[in-house]
Design an enzyme around this catalytic site. Structure first.
Site, PDB file in Angstrom:
ATOM      1  N   ARG A  87      36.931  41.094  52.592  1.00 42.08           N
ATOM      2  CA  ARG A  87      35.807  40.252  53.334  1.00 42.08           C
ATOM      3  C   ARG A  87      36.349  38.875  53.545  1.00 42.08           C
ATOM      4  O   ARG A  87      36.942  38.396  52.659  1.00 42.08           O
ATOM      5  CB  ARG A  87      34.516  40.402  52.683  1.00 42.08           C
ATOM      6  CG  ARG A  87      33.818  41.656  52.538  1.00 42.08           C
ATOM      7  CD  ARG A  87      33.442  42.211  53.892  1.00 42.08           C
ATOM      8  NE  ARG A  87      32.393  41.396  54.324  1.00 42.08           N
ATOM      9  CZ  ARG A  87      31.236  41.773  54.340  1.00 42.08           C
ATOM     10  NH1 ARG A  87      30.717  42.665  53.658  1.00 42.08           N
ATOM     11  NH2 ARG A  87      30.228  40.789  55.091  1.00 42.08           N
ATOM     12  N   GLY A 132      32.690  31.981  45.456  1.00 40.33           N
ATOM     13  CA  GLY A 132      33.617  31.181  44.385  1.00 40.33           C
ATOM     14  C   GLY A 132      34.871  31.308  45.262  1.00 40.33           C
ATOM     15  O   GLY A 132      35.803  30.302  45.138  1.00 40.33           O
ATOM     16  N   ASP A 153      41.769  41.517  45.425  1.00 43.27           N
ATOM     17  CA  ASP A 153      40.968  42.473  44.904  1.00 43.27           C
ATOM     18  C   ASP A 153      41.431  44.244  45.158  1.00 43.27           C
ATOM     19  O   ASP A 153      42.473  44.193  45.655  1.00 43.27           O
ATOM     20  CB  ASP A 153      39.690  42.278  45.292  1.00 43.27           C
ATOM     21  CG  ASP A 153      38.699  42.397  44.066  1.00 43.27           C
ATOM     22  OD1 ASP A 153      39.288  42.732  43.074  1.00 43.27           O
ATOM     23  OD2 ASP A 153      37.489  42.127  44.167  1.00 43.27           O
ATOM     24  N   ARG A 213      25.695  47.339  48.357  1.00 42.60           N
ATOM     25  CA  ARG A 213      26.310  48.885  48.922  1.00 42.60           C
ATOM     26  C   ARG A 213      25.159  49.568  49.056  1.00 42.60           C
ATOM     27  O   ARG A 213      25.179  50.715  48.712  1.00 42.60           O
ATOM     28  CB  ARG A 213      27.249  49.205  47.650  1.00 42.60           C
ATOM     29  CG  ARG A 213      28.340  48.143  47.796  1.00 42.60           C
ATOM     30  CD  ARG A 213      29.283  48.418  46.273  1.00 42.60           C
ATOM     31  NE  ARG A 213      29.936  47.127  46.260  1.00 42.60           N
ATOM     32  CZ  ARG A 213      30.709  47.090  45.065  1.00 42.60           C
ATOM     33  NH1 ARG A 213      30.679  47.784  43.881  1.00 42.60           N
ATOM     34  NH2 ARG A 213      31.541  45.810  44.916  1.00 42.60           N
ATOM     35  N   VAL A 232      27.690  34.635  36.919  1.00 43.56           N
ATOM     36  CA  VAL A 232      26.229  34.038  36.778  1.00 43.56           C
ATOM     37  C   VAL A 232      26.319  33.484  35.319  1.00 43.56           C
ATOM     38  O   VAL A 232      25.597  32.266  35.167  1.00 43.56           O
ATOM     39  CB  VAL A 232      25.428  35.359  36.737  1.00 43.56           C
ATOM     40  CG1 VAL A 232      23.871  35.137  36.307  1.00 43.56           C
ATOM     41  CG2 VAL A 232      25.257  35.967  38.260  1.00 43.56           C
ATOM     42  N   GLU A 278      27.502  30.008  35.542  1.00 43.63           N
ATOM     43  CA  GLU A 278      26.667  29.266  36.613  1.00 43.63           C
ATOM     44  C   GLU A 278      25.597  28.645  35.857  1.00 43.63           C
ATOM     45  O   GLU A 278      25.093  27.776  36.056  1.00 43.63           O
ATOM     46  CB  GLU A 278      26.474  29.894  37.757  1.00 43.63           C
ATOM     47  CG  GLU A 278      27.469  30.338  38.620  1.00 43.63           C
ATOM     48  CD  GLU A 278      27.151  31.428  39.756  1.00 43.63           C
ATOM     49  OE1 GLU A 278      27.942  31.835  40.476  1.00 43.63           O
ATOM     50  OE2 GLU A 278      26.084  31.822  39.976  1.00 43.63           O
ATOM     51  N   ASP A 282      81.035  52.626  31.974  1.00 46.09           N
ATOM     52  CA  ASP A 282      80.045  53.334  31.133  1.00 46.09           C
ATOM     53  C   ASP A 282      79.746  54.519  31.885  1.00 46.09           C
ATOM     54  O   ASP A 282      79.765  54.570  33.019  1.00 46.09           O
ATOM     55  CB  ASP A 282      78.971  52.324  30.774  1.00 46.09           C
ATOM     56  CG  ASP A 282      77.571  53.106  30.044  1.00 46.09           C
ATOM     57  OD1 ASP A 282      77.990  53.783  29.185  1.00 46.09           O
ATOM     58  OD2 ASP A 282      76.599  52.947  30.704  1.00 46.09           O
ATOM     59  N   ASP A 310      76.099  57.049  30.977  1.00 41.98           N
ATOM     60  CA  ASP A 310      74.856  56.947  31.318  1.00 41.98           C
ATOM     61  C   ASP A 310      74.300  55.858  31.805  1.00 41.98           C
ATOM     62  O   ASP A 310      74.336  54.718  31.137  1.00 41.98           O
ATOM     63  CB  ASP A 310      73.796  57.291  30.084  1.00 41.98           C
ATOM     64  CG  ASP A 310      74.533  58.927  29.583  1.00 41.98           C
ATOM     65  OD1 ASP A 310      73.862  59.953  30.366  1.00 41.98           O
ATOM     66  OD2 ASP A 310      75.092  59.050  28.765  1.00 41.98           O
TER      67      ASP A 310
END
Ligand code: ADQ
Length: 732
Positions: A12, A32, A145, A315, A381, A384, A502, A504
């Site tokens: 958003r 925020g 996010d 939502r 919260v 705050e 070498d 592996d």
């Protein structure tokens, strides 16, 4: 194209667009994140923000879109338009019905749906296109996010040098939960495109690192994951709040007026405050249950306490949220009906967004804040509430399942499922002496003030620059085309050439089984080695930890010199010669200790060679391997207790072998025998560092993979080694 310092990408935008009576409406969301970004310094052209404006594109005409784009550009925002279908499947679907519940430990609410996943990929690609439209190759990009977890890698493939940061605002669950996600590998690979990945707490960092190891095999050390050609830094950055904004507003006239009104309305009553988005992760039903229990157990508080419950609609189209709302509202009516009287309603309920001043006034006036999520990435919260307590006292009740609890340890910690315990804590909070309240508030306020959201953002972006710089230094050692050309040129002009290789991890990728039948060389490799060994004046040595038998089966037919078991066996002119060391007498004891462990360590395997016994744990779960390895080494040291034997940690192995001989000692011998003016040595693990150490300054040395090394250069993969050898084999 505008030149930007940082691009913020989030689902958003800080400005939301809606249509009211056919007209576009733009509203600021003062979250925020918006505050954090505005605090990054510089002017508006130093950052731009890409995201969805919050309205489905099907509802917009071309003219609307143009108007939205022009209006948003003015504020440094650039829209990504999503259709209704994408909003439904990407946003409501994969983001909020798959990732959100699973990452908050609500396994039963998690909906696994292929259509959602397809849409998630599609929208991440849309965001990629939008970012590429504005980014330059060196742009700093900060992605936010769980909506955009594929974006870091999508961008990395287009902008290999860009500085890409990712921050997750929700918890990262333990691997036991994360493994349930069918697309778990794609998500991890998506995130690993970033240079820096940030989480709120160290627990989430731990969970992420262990999920990376369990899904992709990439290991980490001190928060740094080493990929083939890059590193990724992972760290905890607990998000803060705009402290000054809350503390200043709390002292403002508007808030004082609001607080006075609240005081009059709830005269002689103590207020317990509950503020959240109406989300099942916030634990509102169990909070109500605890409050009811409190009313039942302590009738002396009746008519003296009110629970002000503010729930922000969230939502609302997702099924689980609709059910939650019905459940919460039913419980509130039940409690009010059961305990309320004509002159007292125990719960005052508001289902809406409230004005900022009103919110701060509530924080200011509330005697107790009940913040009891079942899971919460951080929880702002709680912070705050503490910041708003400028002219009043108050007690914070805080769930131990929030990220915030790590920083706010003076709060009254509760387990959100323990209603009995919470009921007691409510009573204690309402009767806590003011001096104690003040003392607790003061230390929490100091901490929040010193790491505000501004510091958080600056800290993250500084670290991002730092990790990108380290990354650039690392890539300096990666073999460039110019150095490759130098090596080929030096090879061509040399009188005599020696190659020390070498096997592996250098000439062949690791496979899950150590058995030589499972790890044969590819046809392409055999062809290159043969051509190389047939070059005039060229000696090619394979120096491996494998047994003579394995090397004979694989390379016996080629004109190569072979060194087995790290130097204990050397094959020259068709016969194997053995180093003169006594090892046989120790073997029985070593094997018997290892066997004791192997029986209770799934995936572990013992390999017996002439001059070493190897404990393989590539297929053992990492945490178990870690625990077993420590005690195995302890027991081996105890049993062996002598200077003739050494215990060496290799790549997913522990090897017990005689002291004295290693790949370095044999390298010394070979260099004396061969007397070459061109030496190239390639290896990948700790045992190969012994070779690098033994080389003369003029030699070329290459480590496969990143990480610390004495080698002059590094190559990211076995494939790149083969390319280089191919060039040498074709040199004329
Ligand atoms: P959220 O789940 O939204 O955030 P939270 O951290 O508590 O949870 O933030 C909620 C914000 O909404 C607060 O700033 C609060 O002031 C505001 N708010 C709540 N109720 C309101 C109301 N009725 N009216 C107006 N404003 C209201 C996600 C993660 C969190 C993480 C944040 C930030 O889930 O764990 O702390 O991101 O990273």
């Amino acid at each position: 194209m505008v030149k930007q310092k940082i691009i913020i990408v989030s689902n958003r935008l800080p400005i939301s667009v809606s249509k009211v009576n056919g007209k576009l409406k733009f509203t600021n969301s003062a979250g925020g994140l918006a505050t954090a970004v505005s605090s990054l310094g510089g002017n508006a052209s130093d950052h731009l923000w890409i995201g969805w404006p919050g309205i489905a594109s099907d509802d917009l005409s071309q003219k609307d879109r143009r108007q939205i784009t022009t209006r948003l550009h003015r504020d440094g925002c650039y829209p990504v338009f999503l259709t209704k279908k994408q909003v439904k499947k990407f946003y409501d679907g994969y983001c909020n019905a798959t990732i959100w519940p699973l990452f908050h430990y609500f396994q039963t609410f998690t909906n696994h749906n292929d259509d959602f996943w397809r849409s998630y990929k599609e929208v991440n690609v849309l965001f990629k296109k939008a970012v590429l439209h504005y980014a330059t190759p060196q742009t700093n990009i900060w992605i936010h996010d769980y909506h955009l977890m594929l974006l870091p890698s999508l961008l990395r493939s287009a902008l290999p040098k860009a500085s890409i940061g990712f921050f997750l605002h929700i918890p990262f669950p333990s691997f036991e939960l994360y493994r349930l996600l069918p697309n778990r590998r794609s998500i991890i690979e998506g995130l690993l495109g970033a240079n820096l990945i940030g989480f709120h707490t160290y627990d989430y960092v731990r969970h992420f690192l262990s999920s990376v190891q369990r899904t992709t095999g990439f290991e980490s050390e001190r928060g740094i994951i080493t990929l083939a050609d890059r590193t990724v830094t992972v760290d905890a950055f607990p998000i803060g709040i705009d402290y000054e904004k809350f503390s200043d507003t709390a002292k403002s006239d508007a808030v004082l007026r609001e607080t006075k009104l609240l005081g009059e309305h709830y005269k002689d009553m103590q207020i317990i405050l509950s503020v959240d988005r109406l989300d099942y992760s916030k634990g509102i039903p169990s909070r109500l249950e605890a409050f009811e229990l409190f009313l039942k157990r302590y009738p002396r508080f009746h008519k003296k306490v009110v629970l002000v419950l503010v729930a922000v609609p969230s939502r609302v189209t997702v099924e689980a949220y609709k059910n939650l709302r019905a459940d919460v509202e039913q419980t509130i009516s039940h409690i009010n009906g059961m305990y309320g009287t004509v002159d007292w309603t125990p719960i005052s309920y508001q289902f809406k967004n409230i004005e900022f001043e009103q919110l701060v006034a509530l924080y200011q006036r509330a005697d107790v804040a009940m913040v009891t999520p079942l899971r919460d990435g951080m929880n702002l919260v709680a912070k705050e509430y503490i910041a708003s307590k400028q002219k009043s006292t108050g007690v914070l009740i805080l769930s131990e399942l929030t990220g915030a609890v790590d920083e706010l340890h003076e709060a009254e910690r509760i387990n959100p499922n323990d209603s009995q315990g919470i009921a007691t804590i409510i009573k204690n909070a309402l009767t806590m002496p003011r001096s104690k309240q003040r003392e607790k508030l003061h230390s929490m306020q100091q901490r929040l003030q010193s790491y505000s959201v501004q510091e958080w953002a600056t800290d993250f972006t500084d670290q991002l620059k730092q990790s990108t710089k380290v990354q650039a230094q690392l890539s300096d050692k990666l073999l460039s085309t110019a150095t490759t050309k130098n090596i080929v040129r030096a090879f061509m002009s040399a009188k005599r050439r020696t190659l020390l290789l070498d096997y592996d991890g250098t000439l062949a990728d690791f496979v899950s089984s150590p058995l030589h039948t499972k790890a044969p060389p590819s046809k392409a490799l055999l062809k290159v080695l043969e051509k190389l060994a047939k070059q005039p004046r060229t000696n090619v040595h394979i120096i491996s930890g494998r047994t003579r038998e394995a090397l004979d089966v694989w390379f016996g037919h080629l004109p190569l010199s072979l060194v087995a078991e790290h130097g204990f066996w050397v094959k020259n002119n068709k016969t194997w010669a053995q180093e003169d060391v006594a090892f046989k007498k120790y073997k029985k004891d070593i094997i018997s200790v290892m066997e004791g462990y192997a029986q209770r360590t799934p995936g572990a395997h013992i390999e017996e060679k002439d001059f070493s016994i190897v404990w393989h744990y590539r297929n053992t779960p990492p945490e178990l391997a870690y625990a077993r390895n420590a005690s195995l080494q302890h027991d081996l040291r105890h049993v062996l207790n002598n200077d003739e034997i050494q215990i060496v940690n290799g790549d997913k192995i522990i090897e017990v072998k005689p002291q004295g001989t290693n790949k370095g000692t044999i390298t010394n011998e070979l260099l004396v025998e061969n007397k070459s003016d061109f030496v190239l040595c390639i290896g990948d693990d700790a045992t190969d560092e012994d070779m690098f150490r033994a080389l003369p300054k003029s030699a070329y040395s290459i480590k496969v993979g990143l990480g610390e090394t004495r080698a002059r250069n590094q190559l990211p993969s076995v494939n790149k080694v083969l390319n280089l050898l191919k060039q040498l084999s074709q040199a004329k």
